[in-house]
Design a protein around this motif. Structure first.
Motif, short mmCIF file in Angstrom:
data_model
loop_
_atom_site.label_atom_id
_atom_site.label_comp_id
_atom_site.label_asym_id
_atom_site.label_seq_id
_atom_site.Cartn_x
_atom_site.Cartn_y
_atom_site.Cartn_z
N ARG A 98 1.03 -1.00 0.23
CA ARG A 98 -0.05 0.27 0.02
C ARG A 98 0.67 1.05 0.42
O ARG A 98 0.71 2.09 -0.21
CB ARG A 98 -0.62 -0.15 1.21
CG ARG A 98 -1.97 -1.03 1.02
CD ARG A 98 -2.98 -0.23 -0.02
NE ARG A 98 -4.09 -1.83 0.16
CZ ARG A 98 -5.90 -1.00 -0.08
NH1 ARG A 98 -5.71 -0.26 1.58
NH2 ARG A 98 -5.93 -2.47 0.07
N ILE A 99 1.99 1.12 0.98
CA ILE A 99 2.38 2.27 1.38
C ILE A 99 3.44 2.81 -0.10
O ILE A 99 3.61 3.79 -0.89
CB ILE A 99 3.89 2.35 1.94
CG1 ILE A 99 3.12 2.25 3.90
CG2 ILE A 99 5.00 3.29 2.37
CD1 ILE A 99 3.61 1.76 4.18
N TYR A 100 3.66 1.45 -0.87
CA TYR A 100 4.24 1.45 -2.15
C TYR A 100 3.84 2.01 -3.36
O TYR A 100 4.16 3.12 -3.74
CB TYR A 100 4.60 0.16 -2.52
CG TYR A 100 5.27 0.06 -3.89
CD1 TYR A 100 6.87 -0.22 -3.79
CD2 TYR A 100 5.12 -0.74 -5.07
CE1 TYR A 100 7.69 -0.21 -5.74
CE2 TYR A 100 5.37 -0.72 -6.24
CZ TYR A 100 7.22 -0.97 -6.11
OH TYR A 100 7.31 -1.15 -7.43
N LEU B 144 -6.00 8.41 0.13
CA LEU B 144 -6.76 9.01 1.04
C LEU B 144 -7.57 7.52 2.04
O LEU B 144 -6.94 7.40 3.17
CB LEU B 144 -7.66 9.67 1.18
CG LEU B 144 -7.49 10.95 0.53
CD1 LEU B 144 -8.45 12.11 0.62
CD2 LEU B 144 -5.96 11.94 2.34
N ALA B 145 -8.07 6.81 1.11
CA ALA B 145 -9.02 5.30 1.54
C ALA B 145 -7.61 4.19 2.68
O ALA B 145 -7.75 3.01 2.91
CB ALA B 145 -9.69 4.51 0.37
N THR B 146 -6.46 4.76 1.47
CA THR B 146 -5.18 3.55 1.54
C THR B 146 -4.96 4.02 3.14
O THR B 146 -4.25 2.97 3.22
CB THR B 146 -4.49 4.24 0.21
OG1 THR B 146 -4.63 3.33 -0.94
CG2 THR B 146 -3.29 3.06 0.88
N ILE B 147 -4.71 5.69 2.48
CA ILE B 147 -4.27 5.95 4.70
C ILE B 147 -5.20 5.64 5.62
O ILE B 147 -4.68 4.86 6.54
CB ILE B 147 -4.04 7.31 4.39
CG1 ILE B 147 -2.33 7.93 3.63
CG2 ILE B 147 -3.50 8.03 5.73
CD1 ILE B 147 -2.80 9.66 3.32
N VAL B 148 -6.35 5.81 5.10
CA VAL B 148 -7.61 5.25 6.51
C VAL B 148 -7.20 3.59 6.75
O VAL B 148 -7.38 3.17 8.02
CB VAL B 148 -8.14 5.66 5.68
CG1 VAL B 148 -9.71 4.77 7.25
CG2 VAL B 148 -8.57 6.84 5.66
N ALA B 149 -6.91 2.86 5.49
CA ALA B 149 -6.61 1.56 5.55
C ALA B 149 -5.12 1.10 6.44
O ALA B 149 -5.27 0.14 7.40
CB ALA B 149 -6.34 0.57 4.11
N LEU B 150 -5.07 1.75 6.33
CA LEU B 150 -3.31 1.78 7.30
C LEU B 150 -2.95 2.10 8.50
O LEU B 150 -2.12 1.59 9.48
CB LEU B 150 -1.37 2.10 6.65
CG LEU B 150 -1.44 1.93 4.93
CD1 LEU B 150 -0.40 2.35 4.11
CD2 LEU B 150 -1.21 0.55 5.16
#
Length: 332
Positions: A209-211, A274-280
């Motif tokens: 996800r970070i990648y 933003l959803a990726t950040i939330v998921a992380l």
């Protein structure tokens, strides 16, 4: 760009999911096929089918006109051509995603799983990277105009070489996803296509996800914003000569293009990242609202593939003229 690829990670034990369209953080956002809302089951294929039809029609038209019309052989149009190819490639495989959604399992085998996941990720990275290349090209053009200098190395051939290099770069970025793509079965013995990470799965999931967040959004979007900020500053503070009117028109066109490019790019892709950040960072409870929002975010990212033709080609006067001329020739 944030397509089903970013939602296909193989979940941790005890958290199986057969629906690759729902953002999956291994322990949240999971929705098994028997839990799926009938509304999602019916509406999503319709939305995806519309995106597929519009995207294929628009991008194919762009490719056809640029390749056939002699006046369309320009540096900018070479980048638009590659952008259209990337979007067309994604919309071509979208029916397979629709089929998987309707069937609630993956029936197409491991090889096609790797291909589809790779193409999905190509869509995430190729669009934003060609947009970045176009931004760099526009920046150099404006800079040379301000300094009243020519650009002898800015040729159609050079644009082809840069486009090939961009594809190579995107291929290298996407290659890890091709390696990890695999067909697996969850606790319900439902076969799915996903990213099968080694242990510890949660670490690899977060890393992927970070990648994607950094390489697929943060770096290219920051580059675009910086370039356009400098470009607008240069145009705003330039001293107009005898060609003041022409330069003023160019200034307005660039301003409009900046607004359209950045607004649409951020509108389509920011929610996903933003959803990726939330998921992380958080553990959201599984609910119909969360699932609905995740489906909306995925559909919005898909929609970018059918918006690009209108942004980069159909709003261009020369493209419209070439397209109408070719239609008239065929009708005759």
């Amino acid at each position: 760009m944030a397509n089903s690829t970013e939602t296909r990670e193989v979940p941790a034990a005890g958290n199986g999911t057969s629906n690759s369209c729902v953002p999956d953080n291994a322990t949240q956002f999971n929705l098994t096929s028997h839990e799926q809302s009938p509304d999602f089951y019916i509406v999503l294929p319709v939305i995806y089918s519309v995106i597929c039809a519009v995207g294929l029609t628009g991008n194919t038209a762009v490719i056809y006109v640029i390749l056939k019309a002699p006046k369309m052989k320009t540096v900018t149009n070479m980048f638009i051509l590659n952008l259209a190819i990337a979007d067309d490639l994604f919309t071509l495989v979208l029916p397979i995603n629709i089929a998987e959604h309707l069937l609630h399992y993956w029936p197409f085998g491991e090889v096609l799983c790797k291909i589809i996941l790779s193409i999905d990720h190509y869509n995430i990275f190729s669009s934003i990277y060609f947009l970045t290349v176009m931004s760099i090209d526009r920046f150099l053009v404006v800079l040379s105009t301000v300094r009243s200098k020519r650009m002898p190395h800015r040729t159609y051939r050079a644009a082809r070489i840069i486009s090939c290099c961009t594809w190579i770069l995107v291929t290298l970025i996407v290659s890890p996803f091709f390696v990890f793509a695999d067909v697996y079965k969850d606790d319900l013995e439902i076969q799915s296509c996903g990213l099968n990470f080694p242990k510890p799965e949660r670490f690899w999931f977060k890393a992927s996800r970070i990648y994607t967040l950094i390489l697929g959004f943060a770096i290219p979007v920051s580059t675009i914003c910086i370039l356009y900020t400098i470009m607008l500053y240069k145009l705003r503070h330039m001293h107009l000569n005898s060609n003041a009117k022409a330069l003023d028109k160019a200034k307005k066109k660039v301003t409009v293009m900046v607004f359209i490019v950045l607004a649409v790019c951020l509108f389509c892709w920011t929610p996903f990242h933003l959803a990726t950040i939330v998921a992380l960072t958080t553990d959201l409870p599984q609910s119909s609202l969360v699932i609905g929002i995740s489906y909306f975010i995925t559909s919005l990212s898909y929609a970018n593939s059918c918006l690009n033709p209108f942004l980069y080609a159909f709003l261009d006067d020369s493209f419209q003229k070439s397209f109408r001329k070719m239609l008239e020739c065929q009708a005759a």
